[in-house]
Scaffold this motif. Structure first.
Motif, PDB file in Angstrom:
ATOM      1  N   GLY A 197       0.662  -1.150   0.253  1.00 28.01           N
ATOM      2  CA  GLY A 197       0.015  -0.310  -0.086  1.00 28.01           C
ATOM      3  C   GLY A 197       0.809   1.021   0.190  1.00 28.01           C
ATOM      4  N   VAL A 198       1.943   1.318   0.621  1.00 28.71           N
ATOM      5  CA  VAL A 198       2.659   2.211   1.160  1.00 28.71           C
ATOM      6  C   VAL A 198       3.434   3.149  -0.221  1.00 28.71           C
ATOM      7  CG1 VAL A 198       5.247   3.632   1.940  1.00 28.71           C
ATOM      8  CG2 VAL A 198       3.168   2.199   3.662  1.00 28.71           C
ATOM      9  N   THR A 199       3.790   1.569  -1.017  1.00 29.58           N
ATOM     10  CA  THR A 199       5.420   2.247  -2.133  1.00 29.58           C
ATOM     11  C   THR A 199       4.027   1.942  -3.536  1.00 29.58           C
ATOM     12  OG1 THR A 199       5.124  -0.442  -1.984  1.00 29.58           O
ATOM     13  CG2 THR A 199       6.541   0.911  -0.696  1.00 29.58           C
ATOM     14  N   ARG A 200       2.507   1.519  -3.054  1.00 29.91           N
ATOM     15  CA  ARG A 200       1.788   1.009  -4.149  1.00 29.91           C
ATOM     16  C   ARG A 200       2.687   0.286  -5.650  1.00 29.91           C
ATOM     17  NH1 ARG A 200      -0.721   5.532  -7.457  1.00 29.91           N
ATOM     18  NH2 ARG A 200       0.631   6.621  -6.839  1.00 29.91           N
ATOM     19  N   ASN A 201       3.109  -1.018  -4.506  1.00 33.77           N
ATOM     20  CA  ASN A 201       3.474  -1.640  -5.615  1.00 33.77           C
ATOM     21  C   ASN A 201       3.360  -3.353  -5.862  1.00 33.77           C
ATOM     22  OD1 ASN A 201       6.020  -3.079  -6.489  1.00 33.77           O
ATOM     23  ND2 ASN A 201       7.215  -2.117  -5.482  1.00 33.77           N
ATOM     24  N   ARG A 218      -2.052  14.003   4.595  1.00 38.10           N
ATOM     25  CA  ARG A 218      -0.583  15.024   4.806  1.00 38.10           C
ATOM     26  C   ARG A 218      -0.088  13.334   4.671  1.00 38.10           C
ATOM     27  NH1 ARG A 218       0.045  16.268  10.846  1.00 38.10           N
ATOM     28  NH2 ARG A 218      -2.272  14.846  10.917  1.00 38.10           N
ATOM     29  N   VAL A 219       0.099  13.776   3.188  1.00 35.13           N
ATOM     30  CA  VAL A 219       0.460  12.209   1.956  1.00 35.13           C
ATOM     31  C   VAL A 219       1.957  11.898   2.501  1.00 35.13           C
ATOM     32  CG1 VAL A 219       1.909  11.222   0.403  1.00 35.13           C
ATOM     33  CG2 VAL A 219      -0.487  13.047  -0.353  1.00 35.13           C
ATOM     34  N   ALA A 220       3.359  12.466   2.654  1.00 35.91           N
ATOM     35  CA  ALA A 220       4.025  11.824   3.747  1.00 35.91           C
ATOM     36  C   ALA A 220       4.385  10.854   5.158  1.00 35.91           C
ATOM     37  CB  ALA A 220       5.422  13.303   3.933  1.00 35.91           C
ATOM     38  N   PHE A 221       3.307  12.140   5.622  1.00 40.51           N
ATOM     39  CA  PHE A 221       2.924  12.110   7.213  1.00 40.51           C
ATOM     40  C   PHE A 221       2.339   9.536   7.487  1.00 40.51           C
ATOM     41  CE2 PHE A 221       0.601  11.507  10.705  1.00 40.51           C
ATOM     42  CZ  PHE A 221       1.035  11.807  12.193  1.00 40.51           C
ATOM     43  N   ALA A 222       1.403  10.423   6.627  1.00 43.59           N
ATOM     44  CA  ALA A 222       0.491   9.562   6.170  1.00 43.59           C
ATOM     45  C   ALA A 222       1.541   7.790   6.069  1.00 43.59           C
ATOM     46  CB  ALA A 222      -0.456   8.976   5.368  1.00 43.59           C
ATOM     47  N   ARG A 223       2.800   7.522   4.894  1.00 45.62           N
ATOM     48  CA  ARG A 223       3.367   7.648   4.625  1.00 45.62           C
ATOM     49  C   ARG A 223       4.658   6.151   5.918  1.00 45.62           C
ATOM     50  NH1 ARG A 223       4.153   8.599  -0.753  1.00 45.62           N
ATOM     51  NH2 ARG A 223       3.221   6.681  -1.790  1.00 45.62           N
ATOM     52  N   ALA A 224       4.389   7.398   6.109  1.00 48.61           N
ATOM     53  CA  ALA A 224       5.796   7.540   7.687  1.00 48.61           C
ATOM     54  C   ALA A 224       4.902   6.524   8.308  1.00 48.61           C
ATOM     55  CB  ALA A 224       6.510   8.552   7.738  1.00 48.61           C
ATOM     56  N   THR A 225       4.225   7.041   9.009  1.00 45.56           N
ATOM     57  CA  THR A 225       3.690   6.390   9.882  1.00 45.56           C
ATOM     58  C   THR A 225       3.857   4.955   9.871  1.00 45.56           C
ATOM     59  OG1 THR A 225       1.268   7.173   9.366  1.00 45.56           O
ATOM     60  CG2 THR A 225       2.539   8.282  12.008  1.00 45.56           C
ATOM     61  N   ALA A 226       2.436   4.553   8.542  1.00 38.52           N
ATOM     62  CA  ALA A 226       2.058   3.241   8.134  1.00 38.52           C
ATOM     63  C   ALA A 226       3.554   2.730   8.077  1.00 38.52           C
ATOM     64  CB  ALA A 226       1.546   3.256   6.671  1.00 38.52           C
ATOM     65  N   ALA A 227       4.825   2.927   7.391  1.00 36.67           N
ATOM     66  CA  ALA A 227       5.673   2.265   6.942  1.00 36.67           C
ATOM     67  C   ALA A 227       6.162   2.027   8.074  1.00 36.67           C
ATOM     68  CB  ALA A 227       6.465   3.577   6.576  1.00 36.67           C
ATOM     69  N   LEU A 228       6.395   2.746   9.080  1.00 38.48           N
ATOM     70  CA  LEU A 228       6.778   2.460  10.898  1.00 38.48           C
ATOM     71  C   LEU A 228       6.211   1.402  11.758  1.00 38.48           C
ATOM     72  CD1 LEU A 228       8.645   3.517  13.051  1.00 38.48           C
ATOM     73  CD2 LEU A 228       6.054   4.531  13.702  1.00 38.48           C
TER      74      LEU A 228
END
Lengths: 347, 346
Positions: free
Chosen positions: A95-99, A245-255
């Protein structure tokens, strides 16, 4: 959207999934999970009668058979937790990397955690269980950032195939560094394979209790990021337009995913390909809504890892195969199949 | 005419200069290899004077030196050189043909295929000697064919081939781990050979199949060096230059897999030698000539020096594959960064 054809086609085909169908699948999967847990305790490299199995589950370890079963209980629990963690982490990463090729193993995150633990043991004489876990999480995070940075260099940003290539190459490189570090240490070199291919054979209730708080936090962060991942799936611009907040959403999910991968790798070693297969299967069953997809991936991951572990114990009797070997056998063909599905334009 | 002749003279001069440079580079590489070979023969745990080494090589019986040099160091050094030549040659052939340094046989799974076949032949079928080599070559070709077929879809795209190869490698590596787990009597040393490559316990009779394969397949490969260079310019251009593209491809694949698999059947897949040799040779040679011979020489030097470091220069004893693996790993990452920066046109 074009970066993720599977997500796109899945969305069109399964948008109309009804909740009752999903609940039906949920019940079926929970049932399957319970059955697999029972099988995992009952079957192993040694044949044990039902009386002994029941006695062992009741806490007796009077005969060899009962002792063998007693070892299988924490092992099953660990397979359950590790499978759920890796399945969920795979879904988050996709989901985070849409990959569609993302997986904690393929992206080098698990091997990064393994390398960090090996460095800690070999260079800093690390022994405490909590140190293992913290260092593994640091390693997983470092590897994730590293691979994402390399994969997004150059034209087109982090395209699926560039990211997969960066991850796979990093994984190969880390794996040979692990080998170079472990080999001269006679005390740990005997288990050299376990630092490169993970397994759940060495599970104890004690090691599980150490890792449980980390997994709990990881599960919580990951499951709470479902709505953010739904927004991200629309593309960065649209998600930002919706107030995310795209970057924040990515970072928390990735964490959340990194916590899960690091903690799992700290006690199991690097297990690959599970996080790749599970979310794809779940999308076929229940669609692309992350609020359903994430819990389903955890459940499905647990089922798959327990099943793989049972297979590893039964196929090679009297020896047993590490579960990481079994998941590679199942997952690698799946990986190749997805690579083939990508359009040439994206290569 | 008056305009053309100085231009042609200039062109010829340039060509002559490049050919001259190429010869010098080859000579230097041969000298380096010879120096490394001499070093490993005379200096190990103890020092053997060069005079004694030469006497042993000439077949004289020198007390002490006959055993250390003749029985221990010489087979090991010869095996290292032959394996290094094979890996360097085969690796460069793949990299040039597929126009991608990441497409080396040790990354796309061909070496793993040969290694898996060797382990299977030894552990399950209890074979030994040339039979293992034949098994490895056949399996290597099978894997090459499989990767090619799996990545074929409206033509073969470079990245797809590499990713398919990585997936196949993961399966083969698992297969090796599984087979080794069925043979509990195996030592860690033996297991390491098939996972990362090693020249431990080398015997002179082991080197014969390698030598024969190198002469036959290597000779075939070198005879196609010119066509291979043409393929570098693209299939259409090569065809326009009169190269039979499909036939050349098949010959190159068969001969490159032949040398790689024969070497792997004896030493295991020595990590990253096939991958490293070509790019290192390209740095040294520039565009002054074919990369095949320089890559082979670089590969042999890498294995010799890597094995020497693993035995004597590092704390603890490593098989050669661990040393070359630790060397190749950062380079692999560096290469990836450079390729992506340059536009991601893999």
């Amino acid at each position: 959207m074009t970066a993720d054809p599977i997500e796109a086609s899945g969305g069109a085909a399964f948008a109309g999934r009804s909740n009752s169908l999903r609940i039906l699948w949920l019940a079926a999967m929970i049932f399957a999970c319970i059955v697999l847990c029972v099988l995992s305790v009952a079957f192993g490299t040694r044949d044990v009668g039902w009386n002994d199995i029941v006695a062992a589950v009741g806490g007796h370890i009077d005969s060899i058979g009962q002792a063998a079963v007693a070892v299988r209980i924490p092992r099953t629990l660990l397979a359950l937790l590790a499978g759920a963690a890796l399945g969920l982490a795979g879904a988050i990463m996709q989901g985070v990397t849409r990959n569609p090729l993302a997986d904690p193993g393929i992206l080098g995150v698990n091997m990064g955690a393994s390398l960090a633990v090996v460095i800690g043991v070999v260079w800093f004489d690390m022994t405490s269980a909590y140190a293992y876990i913290w260092v593994a999480i640091l390693g997983a995070g470092g590897a994730a950032v590293f691979v994402y940075t390399i994969g997004s260099l150059g034209r087109g940003g982090a395209t699926p195939l560039k990211l997969a290539l960066a991850g796979a190459a990093t994984s190969i490189a880390f794996s040979s560094l692990v080998m170079a570090l472990v080999l001269p240490r006679n005390d740990i070199a005997g288990s050299i394979q376990t630092w490169r291919i993970g397994g759940v054979g060495g599970a104890t209730f004690e090691s599980i209790s150490h890792v449980l708080p980390f997994l709990a936090v990881g599960f919580a962060i990951s499951l709470l990021s479902a709505r953010k991942l739904n927004s991200l799936a629309l593309g960065d611009d649209l998600a930002a337009g919706l107030g995310e907040r795209v970057a924040f959403a990515r970072a928390t999910a990735a964490l959340g995913a990194i916590l899960l991968c690091g903690a799992t790798t700290a006690i199991c070693g690097p297990i690959g390909f599970l996080g790749l297969v599970v979310p794809h299967l779940c999308r076929l069953l229940i669609g692309v809504d992350h609020r359903w997809l994430l819990p389903f991936s955890a459940l499905n991951g647990a089922c798959l890892l327990i099943a793989a572990d049972i297979a590893g114990r039964v196929i090679a009797r009297p020896a047993e195969i590490e579960v990481g070997i079994v998941t590679a056998f199942i997952g690698a063909p799946f990986f190749i199949w997805i690579v083939r599905r990508q359009r040439v334009r994206e290569l | 005419m008056t305009m053309a002749s100085p231009a042609i003279a200039l062109l010829n001069g340039d060509r002559r200069r490049r050919a001259h440079r190429y010869k010098i580079v080859i000579a230097i590489l041969i000298l380096m290899l010879a120096a490394a070979f001499a070093l490993t023969l005379s200096l190990g745990q103890s020092f053997t004077p060069p005079r004694d080494v030469i006497r042993v090589l000439l077949g004289e019986d020198v007390p002490g030196a006959s055993f250390t040099v003749g029985q221990l160091r010489l087979p090991r050094a010869v095996l290292s050189v032959l394996a290094g030549l094979s890996f360097g040659l085969g690796g460069a052939a793949f990299q040039i043909m597929l126009r991608n340094p990441l497409a080396s046989p040790d990354i796309i799974g061909i070496s793993w295929g040969a290694s898996a076949a060797a382990v299977f032949a030894i552990v399950v079928l209890s074979l030994s000697g040339p039979a293992v080599s034949i098994f490895a070559v056949v399996a290597g070709l099978g894997v090459a064919l499989m990767i090619y077929a799996l990545s074929f879809r409206n033509g073969v795209a470079g990245t797809r081939l590499i990713l398919v190869g990585i997936g196949v490698s993961a399966m083969l590596e698992s297969f090796i781990a599984y087979t080794l787990s069925r043979a509990p009597a195996w030592s860690l040393q033996e297991a390491m050979r098939w996972l990362t490559g090693s020249v431990n316990g080398a015997r002179l009779d082991q080197t014969l199949p390698l030598f024969l394969a190198l002469v036959a397949f290597g000779g075939l490969l070198l005879s196609r060096a010119r066509d291979l260079e043409a393929l570098r310019l693209g299939d259409e251009t090569a065809a326009a230059l009169g190269v039979g593209v499909a036939a050349t491809r098949i010959i190159i694949i068969v001969s490159a897999v032949g040398v790689i698999a024969t070497a792997t059947a004896v030493t295991g897949p020595i990590a990253f030698v096939a991958f490293l040799s070509g790019p290192i040779a390209a740095r040294i040679v520039g565009n002054s000539g074919s990369l095949l011979v320089p890559s082979a020489l670089v590969g042999a030097t890498l294995v010799l020096i890597g094995d020497y470091c693993g035995q004597f220069l590092l704390p603890g004893r490593y098989p050669v594959g661990v040393v070359t693996g630790a060397l190749g790993a950062p380079y692999l990452i560096f290469l990836l960064i450079r390729i992506n920066r340059a536009g991601g046109s893999l």
